[in-house]
Motif scaffolding. Structure first.
Motif, PDB file in Angstrom:
ATOM      1  N   TYR A  37       0.874  -1.177   0.000  1.00  0.00           N
ATOM      2  CA  TYR A  37       0.000   0.000   0.000  1.00  0.00           C
ATOM      3  C   TYR A  37       0.907   1.222   0.000  1.00  0.00           C
ATOM      4  N   PHE A  39       1.441   5.316  -0.653  1.00  0.00           N
ATOM      5  CA  PHE A  39       0.887   6.657  -0.769  1.00  0.00           C
ATOM      6  C   PHE A  39       2.073   7.554  -1.073  1.00  0.00           C
ATOM      7  N   CYS A  62      -4.527   9.110   9.539  1.00  0.00           N
ATOM      8  CA  CYS A  62      -5.303   9.887   8.567  1.00  0.00           C
ATOM      9  C   CYS A  62      -6.528  10.497   9.212  1.00  0.00           C
ATOM     10  N   THR A  89      -8.935   4.605 -10.249  1.00  0.00           N
ATOM     11  CA  THR A  89      -9.998   5.486  -9.767  1.00  0.00           C
ATOM     12  C   THR A  89      -9.566   6.945  -9.857  1.00  0.00           C
ATOM     13  N   VAL A 107      -7.598  12.700  -6.009  1.00  0.00           N
ATOM     14  CA  VAL A 107      -6.834  11.485  -5.728  1.00  0.00           C
ATOM     15  C   VAL A 107      -6.980  10.535  -6.911  1.00  0.00           C
ATOM     16  N   HIS A 108      -5.864   9.982  -7.315  1.00  0.00           N
ATOM     17  CA  HIS A 108      -5.870   8.924  -8.328  1.00  0.00           C
ATOM     18  C   HIS A 108      -5.270   7.690  -7.665  1.00  0.00           C
ATOM     19  N   GLN A 109      -5.946   6.582  -7.839  1.00  0.00           N
ATOM     20  CA  GLN A 109      -5.510   5.368  -7.170  1.00  0.00           C
ATOM     21  C   GLN A 109      -5.521   4.209  -8.153  1.00  0.00           C
ATOM     22  N   LEU A 111      -5.250   0.019  -8.149  1.00  0.00           N
ATOM     23  CA  LEU A 111      -5.314  -1.186  -7.316  1.00  0.00           C
ATOM     24  C   LEU A 111      -5.115  -2.417  -8.179  1.00  0.00           C
ATOM     25  N   VAL A 121      -1.889  -1.247  -3.813  1.00  0.00           N
ATOM     26  CA  VAL A 121      -2.568   0.045  -3.898  1.00  0.00           C
ATOM     27  C   VAL A 121      -1.476   1.096  -4.073  1.00  0.00           C
ATOM     28  N   ARG A 122      -1.647   1.930  -5.077  1.00  0.00           N
ATOM     29  CA  ARG A 122      -0.770   3.084  -5.278  1.00  0.00           C
ATOM     30  C   ARG A 122      -1.662   4.305  -5.329  1.00  0.00           C
ATOM     31  N   THR A 123      -1.426   5.260  -4.421  1.00  0.00           N
ATOM     32  CA  THR A 123      -2.269   6.441  -4.294  1.00  0.00           C
ATOM     33  C   THR A 123      -1.447   7.698  -4.549  1.00  0.00           C
ATOM     34  N   GLU A 125      -2.031  11.919  -4.928  1.00  0.00           N
ATOM     35  CA  GLU A 125      -2.833  13.129  -4.967  1.00  0.00           C
ATOM     36  C   GLU A 125      -1.874  14.301  -5.048  1.00  0.00           C
TER      37      GLU A 125
END
Length: 152
Positions: A37, A39, A62, A89, A107-109, A111, A121-123, A125
């Motif tokens: 995961y 971020f 968070c 997303t 935010v662009h994610q 999965l 998961v790569r997040t 923003e």
């Protein structure tokens, strides 16, 4: 879009709705035994987590710094099959920050899901917007806003 892709897209939208309602634990439970995961950014919310315990601590941080986080999901794009599903997303995050200000970001994610469990998961923003908010929080006495990233 296949039925499978529609089901996955609905599950992703439901997950964001649950997190918006304060139930991030369901997201943690959806992670595979072995996952990544990430971020992006060099800040208190950045870094990479690979354990459920570290991910729980990250979500707790968070919601301490950005309580009442709400997600407005714009796009959910699904490809692949149950053994190798990719999801992208585009989401807007809205927050009433603990210092009384508001925070909004895109935010662009990405999965990756294998057999119903999230393996990656790569997040990303806008980190400049996030870092300004974290800097403001740290200046207001919320030391955790400048804490080292939670990684493990």
């Amino acid at each position: 879009m296949s039925l499978y892709h529609r089901i996955v897209a609905r599950q992703v939208r439901t997950a964001f709705a649950r997190i918006s309602a304060g139930d991030w634990e369901a997201m943690v439970a959806g992670m595979a035994p072995s996952f990544t995961y990430r971020f992006y950014g060099e800040h208190a919310l950045g870094g990479e987590r690979r354990t459920h315990e570290a991910l729980r601590r990250w979500w707790e941080r968070c919601f301490r710094l950005l309580p009442g986080t709400k997600f407005d999901v714009h796009d959910v794009i699904v490809s692949g099959w149950p053994w190798n599903t990719q999801v992208a997303t585009a989401v807007t995050v809205h927050v009433n920050v603990v210092d009384g200000s508001t925070y909004e970001n895109v935010v662009h994610q990405f999965l990756r899901i294998r057999w119903g469990k999230i393996t990656e998961v790569r997040t990303l923003e806008d980190t400049a917007v996030l870092e300004r908010t974290l800097d403001r929080l740290a200046a207001a006495g919320y030391e955790e806003a400048h804490a080292e990233p939670i990684v493990a």
